[in-house]
Enzyme design. Structure first.
Site, PDB file in Angstrom:
ATOM      1  CB  ALA A 173      -0.933  -0.009   1.213  1.00 52.13           C
ATOM      2  CE  LYS A 174       5.414   5.728   2.592  1.00 56.03           C
ATOM      3  NZ  LYS A 174       4.938   7.086   2.795  1.00 56.03           N
ATOM      4  CG  LEU A 175       6.446   0.084  -1.878  1.00 56.62           C
ATOM      5  CD1 LEU A 175       7.044  -1.232  -2.367  1.00 56.62           C
ATOM      6  CD2 LEU A 175       7.531   1.160  -1.795  1.00 56.62           C
TER       7      LEU A 175
END
Length: 300
Positions: A173-175
């Site tokens: 999700a962060k990427l």
């Protein structure tokens, strides 16, 4: 009534220190560790008990939170010279807030499981200003019960905690979010350069962009510094290049084509190569202006 917790924070950098300071301000007992004596001194001013020894910093802490720059630092801290996991008590929880690769995170997960430690991958979305305001968003994966236990502490530095699954979903999700930010920066650079070529006033175009259908929170946040042509870094071009390397590695491993990520990595390579790696990632604006042959900007 909030129960006071004994918490350790490892990595007191631009994001780590304000997050740890907010936990301390919420009334929890925070013990801090960093390799920098300067950061430890700042931590003490924020009500954090500074430790120069990692083992003593995490001693007796049921929650250990980490904020470090990259894979190498994470593996060195948790599994190699730092040996953080070996210093943590079985039954405690490790909350890792950085942007790192799926592979490095998975190595930490295996070591934590072997030690009987709950491991929450919890990268955050935001910048130092949001960290100071407590408005970061956490993308969390790992044991749900560990997150439920940690939420009262995490609420002191985040506005939301999104639980996404039991494994590495938080990392993906962060990427994915950072990919959208990088592409948005490239898009903004091209759009503003095109507008300058069309003799649209700088402030006029910024106002229009902020009020348009593409005026996302990220765009609106960048409008004030762009109005002043201020490229002082909140998140640098070099840091974005590092994240794009992680994004490309992750996407290639998952069989996902990401041509926009590849294009933006080349743009940031050019920024770094021309001496602008320490500029804010939104320096894509003046990079595109140079490529378009526009003269140096002069404010009216």
């Amino acid at each position: 009534m909030t129960t006071t917790r004994k918490v350790a924070w490892v990595g007191l950098g631009k994001l780590g220190l304000p997050m740890a300071a907010r936990i301390a301000a919420a009334g929890h007992a925070v013990q801090g560790f960093d390799l920098s004596a300067e950061r430890l001194a700042l931590a003490e001013q924020a009500g954090i008990v500074a430790h120069q020894d990692l083992a003593s910093a995490v001693d007796g802490c049921s929650l250990v939170l980490v904020s470090i720059p990259d894979d190498r630092a994470l593996l060195g801290l948790c599994l190699e010279a730092g040996d953080l996991i070996a210093h943590m008590a079985p039954g405690s929880t490790l909350i890792e807030t950085s942007t790192v690769s799926i592979e490095a995170s998975a190595q930490v997960a295996r070591a934590a499981e072997a030690r009987g430690i709950a491991y929450l991958r919890s990268p955050v979305s935001g910048n130092p200003v949001a960290a100071e305001a407590g408005t970061l968003s956490a993308m969390v994966s790992g044991p749900r019960e560990a997150l439920d236990d940690a939420v009262p502490v995490m609420q002191s530095f985040t506005k939301a905690q999104y639980w996404l699954g039991e494994e590495e979903q938080g990392r993906y999700a962060k990427l994915a979010i950072n990919l959208m930010i990088a592409v948005s920066a490239g898009m903004l650079g091209e759009s503003l350069t095109l507008a300058r070529k069309g003799n649209i006033g700088w402030d006029d175009m910024l106002e229009l962009v902020a009020d348009s259908a593409v005026g996302s929170p990220m765009v609106q946040y960048k409008v004030p510094p762009l109005r002043e042509r201020d490229f002082t870094s909140t998140f640098s071009a070099a840091q974005m290049a590092k994240d794009l390397d992680l994004i490309l590695g992750c996407a290639h491993g998952a069989g996902v084509p990401v041509p926009l990520a590849a294009q933006m990595r080349e743009a940031y390579t050019s920024l770094i190569g021309t001496g602008h790696g320490d500029d804010d990632y939104i320096a894509t604006v003046h990079h595109t202006e140079r490529l378009a042959g526009l003269p140096a900007f002069e404010k009216e």
